[in-house]
Design an enzyme around this catalytic site. Structure first.
Site, PDB file in Angstrom:
ATOM      1  N   LYS A  89       1.702   0.311 -14.744  1.00 21.70           N
ATOM      2  CA  LYS A  89       1.921  -1.078 -14.304  1.00 21.70           C
ATOM      3  C   LYS A  89       0.960  -1.430 -13.170  1.00 21.70           C
ATOM      4  O   LYS A  89       0.805  -0.658 -12.207  1.00 21.70           O
ATOM      5  CB  LYS A  89       3.376  -1.218 -13.851  1.00 21.70           C
ATOM      6  CG  LYS A  89       3.827  -2.620 -13.510  1.00 21.70           C
ATOM      7  CD  LYS A  89       5.345  -2.626 -13.273  1.00 21.70           C
ATOM      8  CE  LYS A  89       5.906  -3.986 -12.960  1.00 21.70           C
ATOM      9  NZ  LYS A  89       7.381  -3.983 -12.899  1.00 21.70           N
ATOM     10  N   ASN A 116       5.085   3.448 -12.929  1.00 14.51           N
ATOM     11  CA  ASN A 116       5.912   2.750 -13.914  1.00 14.51           C
ATOM     12  C   ASN A 116       5.016   2.583 -15.150  1.00 14.51           C
ATOM     13  O   ASN A 116       4.028   1.865 -15.082  1.00 14.51           O
ATOM     14  CB  ASN A 116       6.339   1.395 -13.327  1.00 14.51           C
ATOM     15  CG  ASN A 116       7.336   0.659 -14.190  1.00 14.51           C
ATOM     16  OD1 ASN A 116       7.504   0.959 -15.373  1.00 14.51           O
ATOM     17  ND2 ASN A 116       7.995  -0.333 -13.603  1.00 14.51           N
ATOM     18  N   GLU A 133      10.732  -1.904  -6.050  1.00 12.47           N
ATOM     19  CA  GLU A 133       9.707  -1.282  -6.906  1.00 12.47           C
ATOM     20  C   GLU A 133       8.507  -0.822  -6.096  1.00 12.47           C
ATOM     21  O   GLU A 133       7.851   0.156  -6.445  1.00 12.47           O
ATOM     22  CB  GLU A 133       9.233  -2.268  -7.980  1.00 12.47           C
ATOM     23  CG  GLU A 133      10.066  -2.254  -9.232  1.00 12.47           C
ATOM     24  CD  GLU A 133       9.335  -2.940 -10.370  1.00 12.47           C
ATOM     25  OE1 GLU A 133       8.383  -2.368 -10.899  1.00 12.47           O
ATOM     26  OE2 GLU A 133       9.739  -4.068 -10.723  1.00 12.47           O
ATOM     27  N   CYS A 148       6.261  -5.902 -17.455  1.00  9.98           N
ATOM     28  CA  CYS A 148       7.116  -6.858 -16.749  1.00  9.98           C
ATOM     29  C   CYS A 148       6.367  -7.858 -15.877  1.00  9.98           C
ATOM     30  O   CYS A 148       5.833  -8.829 -16.361  1.00  9.98           O
ATOM     31  CB  CYS A 148       8.199  -6.119 -15.966  1.00  9.98           C
ATOM     32  SG  CYS A 148       9.488  -7.282 -15.455  1.00  9.98           S
ATOM     33  N   ASN A 191      12.262  -5.828 -17.206  1.00  7.93           N
ATOM     34  CA  ASN A 191      13.616  -5.909 -16.626  1.00  7.93           C
ATOM     35  C   ASN A 191      13.549  -7.060 -15.634  1.00  7.93           C
ATOM     36  O   ASN A 191      12.896  -6.925 -14.583  1.00  7.93           O
ATOM     37  CB  ASN A 191      13.976  -4.658 -15.819  1.00  7.93           C
ATOM     38  CG  ASN A 191      14.332  -3.450 -16.661  1.00  7.93           C
ATOM     39  OD1 ASN A 191      15.480  -3.068 -16.785  1.00  7.93           O
ATOM     40  ND2 ASN A 191      13.300  -2.822 -17.220  1.00  7.93           N
ATOM     41  N   GLU A 228      10.684  -1.877 -20.562  1.00  9.76           N
ATOM     42  CA  GLU A 228      10.316  -1.181 -19.316  1.00  9.76           C
ATOM     43  C   GLU A 228      11.479  -0.269 -18.898  1.00  9.76           C
ATOM     44  O   GLU A 228      12.648  -0.664 -19.030  1.00  9.76           O
ATOM     45  CB  GLU A 228      10.089  -2.241 -18.225  1.00  9.76           C
ATOM     46  CG  GLU A 228       9.770  -1.698 -16.846  1.00  9.76           C
ATOM     47  CD  GLU A 228       9.815  -2.790 -15.759  1.00  9.76           C
ATOM     48  OE1 GLU A 228      10.592  -3.760 -15.904  1.00  9.76           O
ATOM     49  OE2 GLU A 228       9.067  -2.667 -14.778  1.00  9.76           O
TER      50      GLU A 228
HETATM   51  N1  CDT Z   1      10.571  -5.350 -13.372  1.00  7.58           N
HETATM   52  C1  CDT Z   1       9.941  -6.425 -12.874  1.00  7.58           C
HETATM   53  O1  CDT Z   1       8.729  -6.406 -12.659  1.00  7.58           O
HETATM   54  N2  CDT Z   1      10.692  -7.480 -12.579  1.00  7.58           N
HETATM   55  C2  CDT Z   1      10.187  -8.671 -11.946  1.00  7.58           C
HETATM   56  C3  CDT Z   1      11.300  -9.300 -11.177  1.00  7.58           C
HETATM   57  C4  CDT Z   1      10.827 -10.342 -10.258  1.00  7.58           C
HETATM   58  S1  CDT Z   1      10.242  -9.810  -8.742  1.00  7.58           S
HETATM   59  C5  CDT Z   1      11.628  -9.350  -7.875  1.00  7.58           C
HETATM   60  C6  CDT Z   1       9.643  -9.681 -12.940  1.00  7.58           C
HETATM   61  O2  CDT Z   1       8.531 -10.185 -12.721  1.00  7.58           O
HETATM   62  O3  CDT Z   1      10.342 -10.030 -13.903  1.00  7.58           O
END
Ligand code: CDT
Length: 308
Positions: A124, A107, A143, A169, A194, A47
């Protein structure tokens, strides 16, 4: 019977804010060439693979961060990746931020076939984090300020001799993501991520990040009889430690390859797409065993409604 797709999960280490697109694309090219040497048909990048994970910072004027978004794909910065992949006859999947002509911010992940043609661009669906600046956090996860949630849902496309889906993600944590693709017969799901190790709303989850990462992808793979390729941008990026542990998961739910660093690292697996049918045609024969008539809450409501 076997239909083999050799897939490479091209994990990235940190990308800092001063790294140029050209420097990042050079790193992607190194991984792409390694993947080609190892006989990959397809290589999957994480991502937001072209930039740092910029939603960790908040800017009042969002246009200050326009430089983190691509306006088109391919573009001048990524054309060398498209050209080299086509020359090598290898497909790839690339995550990046997209600023569309209508001003919408997405995204996305783009899947590119071996001949350089674009199969699909996925947006996304589940956008995590928060919409506004939260100054008490050690770092932001804004995000929901920087991206809109996709209205398109989860598609599945014919490519590489099989049925391919994508998610990004946070989508991997939701069983609906896999099931939507499972109901279109998906055989391989590609997912960049990420994931900061420190989860600010509930730090008791920090130590479980690796467990939760494999838990959701292994169960999603098994319950839908599909391969899942999860690819991290990991390591300490701008002071924020992020999960590595990129994985390739078989339709049995077993991990067949896993990254052991938090840096640029390629993992490879020979994936037999026909192995999916051991699950799709038996225990998870949807047509025979699913009961959609009693699942109406799943699309009929968003939050839990408690009994009286
Ligand atoms: N990039 C991404 O979606 N990261 C989220 C972080 C947790 S929510 C703050 C994930 O689900 O890994």
């Amino acid at each position: 019977m076997s239909r083999i797709v050799t897939v490479g999960a091209a994990q990235l280490g940190p990308i800092n804010r001063e790294h140029s697109r050209a420097e990042v694309v050079e790193r992607l090219l190194v991984l792409l060439r390694q993947a080609a040497q190892q006989g990959c048909d397809l290589v999957v990048f994480p991502e937001l693979a072209l930039t740092t994970f910029f939603p960790r910072w908040f800017v009042q004027d969002i246009s200050e961060y326009d430089h983190y978004y691509e306006r088109s794909m391919p573009n001048a910065a990524t054309q060398p990746l498209f050209d080299e992949a086509k020359r090598l006859g290898i497909g790839f999947c690339l995550g990046y931020a997209l600023l569309a002509e209508d001003g919408k911010r997405w995204n996305v992940q783009t899947l590119v076939d071996k001949d350089g043609s674009i199969v699909a661009t996925f947006k996304k669906v589940h956008i995590p984090g928060h919409e506004h600046h939260e100054p008490d956090r050690p770092f932001q996860h804004a995000e929901r300020y920087y991206f809109e949630p996709s209205p398109d849902g989860f598609g599945v496309w014919r490519a590489f001799g099989g049925l391919f889906g994508m998610m990004i993600c946070n989508d991997r944590r939701w069983p609906e993501s896999y099931r939507e693709m499972g109901l279109q017969g998906v055989e391989m799901i590609l997912c960049g991520y990420n994931t900061p190790i420190h989860y600010v709303p509930d730090p008791s989850q920090d130590i479980l990040q690796g467990f939760h990462n494999s838990l959701v992808m292994q169960s999603g793979a098994y319950q839908n009889g599909t391969w899942v390729v999860g690819v991290a941008k990991g390591g300490v990026e701008e002071g924020v430690d992020s999960l590595g542990q990129s994985v390739i998961v078989a339709p049995s739910g077993q991990i067949v390859a896993q990254a052991f660093t938090t840096d640029d690292e390629l993992i490879v697996a020979r994936c037999d797409l026909d192995w999916c049918y051991r699950y799709k045609n038996t225990l998870f024969d949807f047509n025979r065993y699913r009961r959609p008539e009693v699942y109406q809450r799943i699309t009929g409501q968003r939050g839990a409604v408690l009994p009286d």
